[in-house]
Motif scaffolding. Structure first.
Motif, short mmCIF file in Angstrom:
data_model
loop_
_atom_site.label_atom_id
_atom_site.label_comp_id
_atom_site.label_asym_id
_atom_site.label_seq_id
_atom_site.Cartn_x
_atom_site.Cartn_y
_atom_site.Cartn_z
N THR A 91 3.93 4.97 3.35
CA THR A 91 2.96 6.04 3.29
C THR A 91 3.15 7.10 4.49
O THR A 91 4.24 6.76 5.30
N SER A 109 0.80 -1.30 0.11
CA SER A 109 0.18 0.04 -0.06
C SER A 109 0.91 1.21 0.14
O SER A 109 1.66 1.44 0.92
N CYS A 110 0.56 1.99 -1.06
CA CYS A 110 1.37 3.43 -1.11
C CYS A 110 0.54 4.31 -1.56
O CYS A 110 0.67 4.99 -2.40
N ALA A 111 -0.68 4.23 -0.97
CA ALA A 111 -2.01 4.98 -1.06
C ALA A 111 -2.21 6.42 -0.64
O ALA A 111 -3.25 6.98 -0.65
N SER A 117 -4.46 5.51 2.60
CA SER A 117 -3.69 4.28 3.30
C SER A 117 -4.52 3.70 4.55
O SER A 117 -4.55 2.55 4.87
N TYR A 128 3.61 -1.76 3.29
CA TYR A 128 3.12 -0.38 3.42
C TYR A 128 4.24 0.66 3.26
O TYR A 128 5.35 0.56 3.66
N ILE A 173 -7.07 1.05 3.61
CA ILE A 173 -6.43 -0.12 3.17
C ILE A 173 -5.90 -0.79 4.25
O ILE A 173 -5.90 -2.15 4.35
#
Ligand SMILES: Cc1cc2nc3c(=O)[nH]c(=O)nc-3n(C[C@H](O)[C@H](O)[C@H](O)COP(=O)(O)OP(=O)(O)OC[C@H]3O[C@@H](n4cnc5c(N)ncnc54)[C@H](O)[C@@H]3O)c2cc1C
Length: 365
Positions: free
Chosen positions: A315, A187-189, A193, A313, A196
């Protein structure tokens, strides 16, 4: 973060799909000012900048291109006791890591930023190897290299739900109806984030903090060539040269949590007052444009990097994600590949915000 991670994973032979809710660099990346500094409170963040710059250089050599890094230096002004003590505290750390950090006197300050008011400056630290780059351009260059190495890209494809587990694999359901099967999910949202992470029972506390940027009209009555990026924490102000103008950054803490990008033009008033105090020559220069981007901030303003059991992740970079992106991508790719990363980032694990009650083994969203 997503493109850098995809690049380092694809090079290792992993089959990577980048699922992007909108378009690449449409988030914080495309709105950032691109500053690159080694002036941080902790050694790890300093090292991440150094590592990213090292990786950029080897990327340029390998792909025979110029990522456009502008080495203009970074100058932090301490106009209050607290900032002065903090800057002094970092010096031994910077020396130990090999960062060239120089204390500037008033004359040198005036040479770098002609007309800057340093009457109230207690300490000024200059790191000449720092600079800035263009985040959207760099991201697209990295994306191109990742695709050459085999990564595929789905744009306008938000990941809506992830089911499964590390033993049997994951199903990542995209908004358009497509399902991608994966052995691992990264997850690089950015602001997406927390949602997720929740699906995996992991608390990724990332929230939005609106940061304004204003670009001045071209300035022709004095020479900006030597101007470094300047950070003035006491005035919550930063500026750097951008072409023939100056890019100014300011925020309003009252806007924390807002995710819209409407410009608050009223901020030009406090901006003018702060410039009057720090750099009066700029007060009468017109503003050509202004925009807002949202930092993806964590409670301690340090990134979240880590993961295990198929979920990883990167983020919450809190205003440092351009300069740390390449090092973070390299690190996460190593974690996915079950290798020891070049930088030990364990202090950035989301475990520091762990909420044991919400932990669940099988993710549902
Ligand atoms: C005004 C401003 C100035 C800045 N200045 C600097 C600076 O000088 N130096 C520096 O190093 N950093 C700076 N930053 C910070 C830096 O831009 C960010 O830390 C960095 O770009 C974060 O990259 P990212 O890939 O994590 O997030 P983003 O660029 O926000 O990318 C996250 C992506 O995830 C996508 N997404 C979200 N949810 C989902 C989902 N469910 N499925 C699929 N995709 C999803 C989004 O569409 C987005 O494109 C600045 C930021 C701003 C806003």
């Amino acid at each position: 973060m997503g493109c850098a991670t995809a690049y380092f994973l694809s090079r290792r032979g992993f089959r990577v799909t980048i699922c992007e809710a909108d378009t690449v660099a449409s988030g914080a990346t495309g709105l950032a000012s691109g500053g690159v500094r080694t002036q941080f409170a902790t050694a790890l963040e300093m090292q991440m900048t150094l590592r990213s710059r090292e990786l950029w250089r080897s990327f340029e050599r390998e792909h025979d291109l110029d990522l456009g890094y502008q080495r203009c230096g970074y100058l932090t002004l301490a106009a209050d006791e607290e900032t002065a003590e903090e800057l002094a505290r970092r010096r031994p750390m910077q020396n130990e890591i090999g960062i060239n950090a120089i204390e500037l006197d008033r004359q040198k300050l005036d040479e770098l930023a002609p007309g800057i008011n340093s009457d109230d400056v207690l300490l000024a630290i200059y790191t000449p190897d720092d600079g800035f780059g263009s985040p959207a351009d760099v991201t697209n260059d990295i994306l191109t290299a990742a695709r050459k190495a085999g990564a595929t890209l789905r744009q306008r494809s938000p990941a809506e739900q992830v089911t499964g587990n590390a033993d049997h694999g994951f199903d990542v359901q995209l908004a358009g109806g497509e399902t991608i099967q994966a052995q691992a999910v990264v997850s690089c949202a950015g602001h997406g984030s927390p949602e997720i992470g929740r699906g995996f029972g992991i608390n990724l506390p990332v929230s939005a903090y609106r940061q304004h940027q204003f670009l001045t009209e071209p300035i022709d009555n004095f020479d900006l060539t030597a101007l470094p990026n300047i950070l003035d924490p006491a005035l919550d102000l930063y500026f750097r040269r951008e072409g023939t103008g100056v890019l100014l950054g300011i925020s309003d803490p009252a806007e924390a949590g807002r995710t819209d990008t409407t410009v608050t033009w009223a901020l030009l008033e406090p901006l003018g007052e702060r410039l009057e105090r720090r750099w009066p020559r700029l007060v009468d220069v017109g503003i050509a444009k202004g925009w807002v981007g949202c930092y993806e901030v964590t409670p301690d303003r340090r990134a979240l990097i880590g993961g295990h059991d198929g979920f990883f992740y990167a983020t919450g970079f809190s205003g440092h994600g351009f300069m740390h992106g390449f090092a973070a991508g390299e690190t996460v790719a190593a974690l996915v590949a079950n290798e020891v990363p070049p930088l030990n980032v364990s202090e950035l694990s989301a475990d520091r915000f762990a909420d044991p009650v919400s932990h669940q083994k099988t993710p549902s969203t």
